[in-house]
Design a protein around this motif. Sequence first.
Motif, PDB file in Angstrom:
ATOM      1  N   GLU A 189       1.548   6.898  21.351  1.00  0.00           N
ATOM      2  CA  GLU A 189       0.622   8.016  21.157  1.00  0.00           C
ATOM      3  C   GLU A 189      -0.788   7.507  20.875  1.00  0.00           C
ATOM      4  OE1 GLU A 189       3.551  11.543  19.375  1.00  0.00           O
ATOM      5  OE2 GLU A 189       2.475  10.261  17.992  1.00  0.00           O
ATOM      6  N   ASN A 190      -0.848   6.431  20.065  1.00  0.00           N
ATOM      7  CA  ASN A 190      -2.163   5.859  19.771  1.00  0.00           C
ATOM      8  C   ASN A 190      -2.815   5.290  21.022  1.00  0.00           C
ATOM      9  OD1 ASN A 190      -1.966   6.424  17.058  1.00  0.00           O
ATOM     10  ND2 ASN A 190      -0.994   4.475  16.579  1.00  0.00           N
ATOM     11  N   PRO A 202       2.475  12.372  27.657  1.00  0.00           N
ATOM     12  CA  PRO A 202       3.668  12.779  26.913  1.00  0.00           C
ATOM     13  C   PRO A 202       4.990  12.444  27.599  1.00  0.00           C
ATOM     14  CG  PRO A 202       2.038  14.505  26.846  1.00  0.00           C
ATOM     15  CD  PRO A 202       1.465  13.433  27.727  1.00  0.00           C
ATOM     16  N   ILE A 225       5.662   8.806  27.315  1.00  0.00           N
ATOM     17  CA  ILE A 225       6.018   8.411  25.938  1.00  0.00           C
ATOM     18  C   ILE A 225       7.495   8.675  25.702  1.00  0.00           C
ATOM     19  CG2 ILE A 225       5.619   8.796  23.485  1.00  0.00           C
ATOM     20  CD1 ILE A 225       2.816   9.582  24.051  1.00  0.00           C
ATOM     21  N   ASN A 230       8.571  18.601   9.081  1.00  0.00           N
ATOM     22  CA  ASN A 230       7.881  17.872  10.154  1.00  0.00           C
ATOM     23  C   ASN A 230       7.315  18.813  11.198  1.00  0.00           C
ATOM     24  OD1 ASN A 230       8.262  14.999   9.507  1.00  0.00           O
ATOM     25  ND2 ASN A 230      10.409  15.594   9.554  1.00  0.00           N
ATOM     26  N   MET A 274      -2.116  13.859   9.371  1.00  0.00           N
ATOM     27  CA  MET A 274      -1.542  12.532   9.222  1.00  0.00           C
ATOM     28  C   MET A 274      -1.139  12.288   7.772  1.00  0.00           C
ATOM     29  SD  MET A 274      -0.465  10.118  10.737  1.00  0.00           S
ATOM     30  CE  MET A 274      -0.845   9.210  12.110  1.00  0.00           C
ATOM     31  N   THR A 334       2.032  14.154   7.127  1.00  0.00           N
ATOM     32  CA  THR A 334       3.180  13.473   7.740  1.00  0.00           C
ATOM     33  C   THR A 334       3.629  12.301   6.878  1.00  0.00           C
ATOM     34  OG1 THR A 334       2.249  14.001   9.886  1.00  0.00           O
ATOM     35  CG2 THR A 334       3.992  12.353   9.845  1.00  0.00           C
ATOM     36  N   CYS A 343      -2.077  -0.112  16.792  1.00  0.00           N
ATOM     37  CA  CYS A 343      -3.251   0.399  17.515  1.00  0.00           C
ATOM     38  C   CYS A 343      -3.713   1.769  17.028  1.00  0.00           C
ATOM     39  CB  CYS A 343      -2.994   0.453  19.018  1.00  0.00           C
ATOM     40  SG  CYS A 343      -2.854  -1.160  19.762  1.00  0.00           S
ATOM     41  N   TYR A 344      -3.449   2.108  15.772  1.00  0.00           N
ATOM     42  CA  TYR A 344      -3.917   3.397  15.273  1.00  0.00           C
ATOM     43  C   TYR A 344      -5.417   3.336  15.060  1.00  0.00           C
ATOM     44  CZ  TYR A 344      -4.461   7.512  12.340  1.00  0.00           C
ATOM     45  OH  TYR A 344      -4.855   8.719  11.840  1.00  0.00           O
ATOM     46  N   GLN A 345      -6.131   4.306  15.612  1.00  0.00           N
ATOM     47  CA  GLN A 345      -7.582   4.338  15.464  1.00  0.00           C
ATOM     48  C   GLN A 345      -8.043   5.741  15.146  1.00  0.00           C
ATOM     49  OE1 GLN A 345      -8.576   2.801  19.392  1.00  0.00           O
ATOM     50  NE2 GLN A 345      -9.292   0.934  18.393  1.00  0.00           N
ATOM     51  N   GLY A 391      -8.499  10.034  21.207  1.00  0.00           N
ATOM     52  CA  GLY A 391      -7.779   9.478  22.350  1.00  0.00           C
ATOM     53  C   GLY A 391      -6.283   9.432  22.156  1.00  0.00           C
ATOM     54  N   ARG A 392      -5.815  10.078  21.093  1.00  0.00           N
ATOM     55  CA  ARG A 392      -4.394  10.048  20.797  1.00  0.00           C
ATOM     56  C   ARG A 392      -3.687  11.164  21.545  1.00  0.00           C
ATOM     57  NH1 ARG A 392      -0.627   8.520  16.914  1.00  0.00           N
ATOM     58  NH2 ARG A 392       0.312  10.413  16.142  1.00  0.00           N
ATOM     59  N   THR A 393      -2.520  10.849  22.088  1.00  0.00           N
ATOM     60  CA  THR A 393      -1.711  11.903  22.717  1.00  0.00           C
ATOM     61  C   THR A 393      -0.504  12.160  21.836  1.00  0.00           C
ATOM     62  OG1 THR A 393      -0.706  10.140  23.995  1.00  0.00           O
ATOM     63  CG2 THR A 393      -2.342  11.490  25.114  1.00  0.00           C
ATOM     64  N   ARG A 394       0.277  13.156  22.142  1.00  0.00           N
ATOM     65  CA  ARG A 394       1.488  13.423  21.373  1.00  0.00           C
ATOM     66  C   ARG A 394       2.680  13.463  22.308  1.00  0.00           C
ATOM     67  NH1 ARG A 394       0.779  15.267  16.254  1.00  0.00           N
ATOM     68  NH2 ARG A 394       2.881  14.464  16.128  1.00  0.00           N
ATOM     69  N   MET A 395       3.805  12.886  21.841  1.00  0.00           N
ATOM     70  CA  MET A 395       5.000  12.923  22.666  1.00  0.00           C
ATOM     71  C   MET A 395       5.531  14.355  22.765  1.00  0.00           C
ATOM     72  SD  MET A 395       8.645  11.009  22.143  1.00  0.00           S
ATOM     73  CE  MET A 395       9.080  11.710  20.573  1.00  0.00           C
ATOM     74  N   LYS A 396       5.626  14.988  21.592  1.00  0.00           N
ATOM     75  CA  LYS A 396       6.188  16.338  21.581  1.00  0.00           C
ATOM     76  C   LYS A 396       5.113  17.320  21.995  1.00  0.00           C
ATOM     77  CE  LYS A 396      10.017  16.771  18.388  1.00  0.00           C
ATOM     78  NZ  LYS A 396      10.260  16.973  16.971  1.00  0.00           N
ATOM     79  N   GLN A 397       5.354  18.023  23.076  1.00  0.00           N
ATOM     80  CA  GLN A 397       4.431  19.070  23.491  1.00  0.00           C
ATOM     81  C   GLN A 397       5.073  20.394  23.112  1.00  0.00           C
ATOM     82  OE1 GLN A 397       1.325  18.511  25.013  1.00  0.00           O
ATOM     83  NE2 GLN A 397       1.852  16.481  24.254  1.00  0.00           N
TER      84      GLN A 397
END
Lengths: 283, 269, 287
Positions: free
Chosen positions: A114-115, A120, A123, B132, B157, B160, B225-227, B231-237
């Motif tokens: 994700e970072n 999606p 991932i 969650n 964050m 979480t 690589c957390y910044q 630019g972060r995406t999420r797995m769960k949509q």
Amino acid sequence: MEFIKIENLFFRYDEGEEDQPKNENYVIRDLSLSINKGDFVAIVGHNGSGKSTVAKHLNAMLIPSMGKVYIDGMDTADEALSYDIRRKVGLVLQNPDNQLVAGIVEEDVAFGPENLGIAPDEIRERVDEALKAVDMYEHRLKAPHKLSGGQKQRVAIAGIIAMKPDCIVLDEPTAMLDPKGRQEVLDTIHKLNRENGITVVMITHYMEEAVTADKVYVVDDGRLLTSGTPYEVFSQVELLKKHRLDVPQATELCYKLRACGVKIDRLPLFENECCALLREVLA
Amino acid sequence: MRDVTLGQYFPCDSVLHRLDPRLKIVSLIGFIVLTFCTFNYFSLAVVVATVIAAVLLSRVPVKMYLKSLKVIIIIVIITSLLNLFYGQGEPIFEWWIFKVTWAGIHNAIFVCLRIVCLILFSSVLTFTTSPNDLTDALERLMKPLTIFHIKVHEIAMMMTIALRFVPTLLEETDKIMAAQKARGADMESGSLVSRVKALIPVLVPLFVSSFRRAYELAVAMECRCYQGGKGRTRMKQLKLKKRDYISIAICLLAIAGVVLCNIFLPQIH
Amino acid sequence: MSLLSARDLVYTYSQGMPTEHIAVDHLDFDIEQGDFVGVIGHTGSGKSTLVQMLNGLLKPTAGTIKLDGVDIWAKPKEIRKIRFRVGLVFQYPEYQLFEETVAKDIAFGPSNMGLDAEEIENRVYNAAKFVGLKHELLEKSPFDLSGGEKRRAAIAGVIAMDPDILILDEPCAGLDPVGRDILLSQIYHYHKERGNTVILVSHSMEDVATVCDRVMVMNHSKLTMFDTAQNIFSRGEELGKMSLRVPQITSIVDSLIEEGIPLEKGVLTVDKAVLEITEFLKKEGRL
């Protein structure tokens, strides 16, 4: 091909405080080594030997005071490259409890990808693949605190490999685990190295783990003491003992027998090997 | 102590459990507003019917809901009594400083039912949505607030991580307490002051270890690589499904019901 | 009369709840004054629950524990006195340090016992000496010590209570080989010098084999074996079934015995194995 190259690395912690007298006590002193793609390397040494400091140099978490560290040709001192370096080299830490971020296993594994801003669907694929690779797929919906130490550490490893690095560095990944957990983690790392071709650098003080590596580097007091294949390294029983490091009991037994005058031409590392050897000698 | 979970999530499989958490949060807010917009018994009846339907649909034992009502029962009784005795209009009967009026009786009934509905609606949300999912949904719902420079991602964050570490820290507290008891610490007896003092040997190590954990976690996150949120995406949509649209329709129906009852049916007082 | 005896000891977690499970299932054993007992068993076998019952942190669901012939729960209000007599060092004990100085932290147990200042000082001094903490470290903050020193300071905190029985749960976890060897030998010397009873819970068969006289084996909440270390470790096959292993050296010697070489079973240390093999060769006239 050289994937990791460390050239004359010196490191000390209190750099930057200009008005203070500089601390001459380097934690790492003139250390050089190189690791090829696909290798399984163990770095051993006792606590405080500087081996964990070396690990943090491999993904640009620490920058050399002097000397150079190159990852796949990239200089870790170049801050602009540290993101790319961390994509290539994943670091797994000692305490599995303190490196899991999310409250559900699969979401934690997804944290890295994700970072990286990956789509999606991909991932999802990577997370499933990574969890299967460490044999934790059936636990994907559990909360981390319901898992055993070995399982947590395998989730941490999955979180790294889901980022598809070329190399994983593990900083004493088994130090806090029970024997069963240690075996699980060790088997997982070997499988990743064998089947996925991931370069592995394992920092450890367990000699039973080091003997399974392709190459062993022994670090003591910030310096490289000796290196070579496990056979080359562990045959130097005297040197290791002098620096208060262990050798496997099988090796120690044959070494001591040899000192008593028993004819043993080479020192074994593993139990089976030792048994076979002694059978010949004693029969 | 180990099994404490935040919120009071009750895991089981029901339609309400499977609904989109964003939808559940928005409907909760909607229903809370609606509860206070009931101006006659008909609209109140619609809201009460909705709440009963939600409670039954959640498949969480009714006992659990009664438990959450028990906490506020005193507040309900006090406010109802105040309303009962201090209503406006012609008294039905009077005794000492108390006078009961029809308006007072109506007010008491309304206040009592409104508070009960409010608690039940909120409980339906917390019983059917895991912490969650709740954080996740909140982050997405609050996203528009970023334009007001609210650090939505950072807040989410933090939530979480807090949720992740609550069980770990509880477990650790248990361990430290046991260890200090083994050294003769007495935490069960003595005056209040001495009991608070007895907590120091537990709290100091707990703080120290929390800082250590925070530091290590920060290192681990940086390694991954957390910044920040950029630019972060999420797995769960989260995608609205058919059942979500159906429940939106049902919610709108309930709202329409309340509004229509308010307009076309007579006010009680 | 035994120093510590357990009869029909049971401990059940969350009794009466759906998550109920038995952690310790009807144990009977006796531990004598001056014993050095090792407790082995895989994670979740009930070792930790057992040791927490032995010093009164957990109250048995059923059964009794007698210390010097007296039931430790005879006077529940005085259970703290039992905890002073049966000292328990938890796993990773360095996480319980909290005082401003190491000396004050070590003194926490003794001062809870209500001893006078002079006695406390004496005990702190002696306990620090036993675990090899240098005197100048005593006035430092415990948080400034190295990992190994912290561990030793925490152990000193229990030793300072001068318990009749010292229980250590995985005292060497996370230490490197040097740290482990030093700590083990300190514990061993403490045991020899004071003649105290020591119970060592460990995952490391090598550690248990090196220092313990007798070994308890826990498996699925039950006590499956309790015997001398040599006897226990000569039953490698049975231990294997409980996913426990014997020290590497023991299993090497065992397999040589299987090959028909007449060596003694249950060898626990490398030096002993060297002795056995060289004696055999000398007897055969080959050395």
